[in-house]
Design a protein around this motif. Sequence first.
Motif, PDB file in Angstrom:
ATOM      1  N   ARG A   1       0.828  -1.207   0.000  1.00  0.00           N
ATOM      2  CA  ARG A   1       0.000   0.000   0.000  1.00  0.00           C
ATOM      3  C   ARG A   1       0.869   1.267   0.000  1.00  0.00           C
ATOM      4  O   ARG A   1       0.564   2.236  -0.680  1.00  0.00           O
ATOM      5  N   ALA A   2       1.958   1.246   0.779  1.00  0.00           N
ATOM      6  CA  ALA A   2       2.873   2.396   0.805  1.00  0.00           C
ATOM      7  C   ALA A   2       3.478   2.633  -0.578  1.00  0.00           C
ATOM      8  O   ALA A   2       3.733   3.772  -0.959  1.00  0.00           O
ATOM      9  N   LEU A   3       3.691   1.561  -1.331  1.00  0.00           N
ATOM     10  CA  LEU A   3       4.258   1.663  -2.678  1.00  0.00           C
ATOM     11  C   LEU A   3       3.226   2.081  -3.719  1.00  0.00           C
ATOM     12  O   LEU A   3       3.552   2.286  -4.878  1.00  0.00           O
ATOM     13  N   GLY A   4       1.970   2.188  -3.293  1.00  0.00           N
ATOM     14  CA  GLY A   4       0.930   2.667  -4.197  1.00  0.00           C
ATOM     15  C   GLY A   4       0.068   1.592  -4.817  1.00  0.00           C
ATOM     16  O   GLY A   4      -0.764   1.892  -5.672  1.00  0.00           O
ATOM     17  N   ASN A   5       0.242   0.354  -4.412  1.00  0.00           N
ATOM     18  CA  ASN A   5      -0.598  -0.720  -4.936  1.00  0.00           C
ATOM     19  C   ASN A   5      -1.963  -0.664  -4.270  1.00  0.00           C
ATOM     20  O   ASN A   5      -2.078  -0.344  -3.100  1.00  0.00           O
ATOM     21  N   THR A   6      -2.989  -0.981  -5.029  1.00  0.00           N
ATOM     22  CA  THR A   6      -4.347  -0.991  -4.497  1.00  0.00           C
ATOM     23  C   THR A   6      -5.009  -2.310  -4.863  1.00  0.00           C
ATOM     24  O   THR A   6      -4.445  -3.112  -5.593  1.00  0.00           O
TER      25      THR A   6
ATOM     26  N   ALA B   1       0.951   8.895   6.088  1.00  0.00           N
ATOM     27  CA  ALA B   1      -0.182   8.941   5.158  1.00  0.00           C
ATOM     28  C   ALA B   1      -0.102   7.843   4.099  1.00  0.00           C
ATOM     29  O   ALA B   1      -1.123   7.427   3.565  1.00  0.00           O
ATOM     30  N   PHE B   2       1.106   7.355   3.807  1.00  0.00           N
ATOM     31  CA  PHE B   2       1.278   6.294   2.812  1.00  0.00           C
ATOM     32  C   PHE B   2       0.794   4.951   3.328  1.00  0.00           C
ATOM     33  O   PHE B   2       0.602   4.019   2.565  1.00  0.00           O
ATOM     34  N   LEU B   3       0.615   4.813   4.633  1.00  0.00           N
ATOM     35  CA  LEU B   3       0.215   3.530   5.224  1.00  0.00           C
ATOM     36  C   LEU B   3      -1.289   3.411   5.395  1.00  0.00           C
ATOM     37  O   LEU B   3      -1.773   2.400   5.871  1.00  0.00           O
TER      38      LEU B   3
ATOM     39  N   VAL C   1       3.532  -7.977  -3.479  1.00  0.00           N
ATOM     40  CA  VAL C   1       4.812  -7.849  -2.775  1.00  0.00           C
ATOM     41  C   VAL C   1       5.455  -9.215  -2.627  1.00  0.00           C
ATOM     42  O   VAL C   1       6.661  -9.374  -2.847  1.00  0.00           O
ATOM     43  N   TYR C   2       4.663 -10.225  -2.288  1.00  0.00           N
ATOM     44  CA  TYR C   2       5.182 -11.587  -2.159  1.00  0.00           C
ATOM     45  C   TYR C   2       5.848 -12.041  -3.462  1.00  0.00           C
ATOM     46  O   TYR C   2       6.958 -12.586  -3.440  1.00  0.00           O
TER      47      TYR C   2
END
Length: 67
Positions: free
Chosen positions: A22-27, A64-66, A35-36
């Motif tokens: 999520r921090a990397l912007g994946n939704t 906010a990224f989390l 990530v795995y």
Amino acid sequence: MTAAEFKFIRLALGLSQEQFGRALGNTGKNVRREVYLMEQEQKSITARTARLAEMFRRYGVPPAFLE
């Protein structure tokens, strides 16, 4: 960036795979799986993702990224 370096950064930050994704912007509902797959070298780590991970390693993840 290697998969091992990517995983090391996540673990050093104390984040779960889902939090890191999520921090990397994946939704979406497969954030943890993305990530795995990168950590297992089954999906390539893009240059953008590698840059973000490196920035997080150096400066931390903005709260906010989390969210």
